[in-house]
Design a protein around this motif. Structure first.
Motif, short mmCIF file in Angstrom:
data_model
loop_
_atom_site.label_atom_id
_atom_site.label_comp_id
_atom_site.label_asym_id
_atom_site.label_seq_id
_atom_site.Cartn_x
_atom_site.Cartn_y
_atom_site.Cartn_z
N SER A 1 41.64 42.94 42.58
CA SER A 1 41.22 42.93 41.17
C SER A 1 42.40 43.03 40.20
O SER A 1 42.28 42.60 39.05
N ASN A 2 43.53 43.57 40.65
CA ASN A 2 44.69 43.69 39.76
C ASN A 2 45.27 42.34 39.37
O ASN A 2 45.98 42.23 38.36
N THR A 3 44.99 41.32 40.16
CA THR A 3 45.57 39.99 39.90
C THR A 3 44.52 38.97 39.46
O THR A 3 44.84 37.81 39.27
N LEU A 4 43.28 39.41 39.30
CA LEU A 4 42.20 38.47 38.97
C LEU A 4 42.05 38.32 37.46
O LEU A 4 42.38 39.23 36.70
N PRO A 5 41.53 37.18 37.00
CA PRO A 5 41.26 36.99 35.57
C PRO A 5 40.26 38.03 35.07
O PRO A 5 39.34 38.42 35.81
#
Length: 350
Positions: A185-189
């Motif tokens: 989730s840290n790298t998701l839009p």
């Protein structure tokens, strides 16, 4: 209790395909060769579709544009009338993927996107196992891919798997899929993160056992609300429609599940959009909240409003929700009222 569509026999698949005009190929009941043979003797348009199946190249831009149109139409109304063309696109994409040497990644992404759309349609028809199969096919295609776009795609597919399992009543399984969606989730839009959080809170609300669980569920939903209100979710490349209407609708459903019915009615009253599918679901949730309070007459009126819209857009999952309301009415002290008979008539004879 889990509501699984197990034992999905060939006969039942054929019945659903014929009754609801679902392309048989999507339910796995005929082979591609059989469809091609059948199409060869049909109309010029159908014959053209059969020829398209045999092609090994696709116009990626055209396919993507049409998929976007499908999503927009589905959100606003229904894609039932155009859905029959999609099996041929899936087949053409699979064949192109197996034979192309360049542009393979783009075709793979597009194929996975089409599988997701099919899964969404089948879920709306209440065909949960078939929906999950298409999502699983997409996941299997990209399981070894580690590039950023494939990590995002995996999270998106797991999010849609979460919704399918939640709608099926397989809440623990849905929570497992949700955790997989949140893994990166840290790298998701932001829009995808918000959608994942919203559905996670929804599931937690259906699993509550105490006040602490209720607080956690609503806090998780509120995390999604913060993302929406911040404007970060405005970009919507994944057709999530993550906006305040979806927030109010999901929070309202969570409140109904927790039996906070008056709060749910207030929340659902905040849904302002004109999308028919959300309109039907809103009416049905309001009906459930009223029924939970034994306010039978207004509950039936709203259930009927939801049923009319659900029938108009061919949303069988919403029709089934009204059917569930009718079953509850038949076990209530209102069961012999003419209004209950009226709802039964509208469900079964119109």
């Amino acid at each position: 209790m889990e509501n699984r569509d197990v034992g999905f026999s060939i006969e039942r698949r054929r019945f659903l395909a014929e009754t609801f005009k679902i392309p048989p190929l999507l339910l796995g009941i005929v082979t591609l060769e059989k469809i091609s043979q059948q199409l060869s003797g049909l109309s010029p348009q159908a014959s053209g579709n059969a020829q398209a199946v045999q092609k090994t190249s696709v116009d990626v831009d055209q396919y993507r544009h049409e998929l976007q149109q499908y999503w927009e139409l589905n959100h606003a109304d229904t894609v039932k009338e155009v859905f029959g063309t999609i099996p041929y696109k899936l087949t053409a994409l699979r064949q192109a993927l197996s034979q192309c040497s360049r542009g393979r990644e783009e075709i793979l992404l597009l194929l996975c996107d089409y599988h997701q759309f099919v899964a969404n349609f089948l879920r709306d028809q209440g065909l949960f196992d078939e929906s999950a199969k298409h999502l699983t096919k997409a996941l299997q295609r990209i399981e070894s891919m580690d590039e950023k776009q494939f990590r995002e795609l995996r999270a998106l597919i797991y999010h849609r798997m979460t919704i399918t399992l939640q709608e099926q009543g397989r809440l623990e399984h849905a929570l497992v899929a949700c955790k997989k969606a949140r893994k990166e989730s840290n790298t998701l839009p932001p829009a995808l993160v918000g959608a994942i959080l919203l559905e996670e809170g929804h599931i937690l609300a259906k699993l509550v056992q105490n006040e602490k669980d209720k607080t956690k569920a609503l806090q998780t939903i509120e995390e999604a609300g913060k993302i929406i209100r911040s404007g970060q979710a405005k970009d919507d490349p994944f057709f999530l429609k993550l906006n305040m209407d979806r927030y109010h609708l999901t929070r309202g459903s969570a409140l109904v599940a927790m039996q906070w019915n008056q709060d749910a009615l207030y929340e659902l009253g905040e849904v302002r959009g004109k999308q028919k599918r959300r309109q039907a679901y809103t009416n049905i949730l309001q009906a459930q909240a009223l029924l939970n309070q034994k306010l039978y007459t207004p509950a039936i009126e709203l259930a009927i409003e939801g049923l009319v819209v659900a029938r108009e857009i061919h949303s069988l999952i919403n029709v089934q929700r009204v059917q569930n309301i009718y079953k509850q009415l038949k076990t209530s002290d209102f069961k012999d009222n003419p209004e209950v008979a009226r709802l039964h008539f509208l469900l079964n004879y119109t």
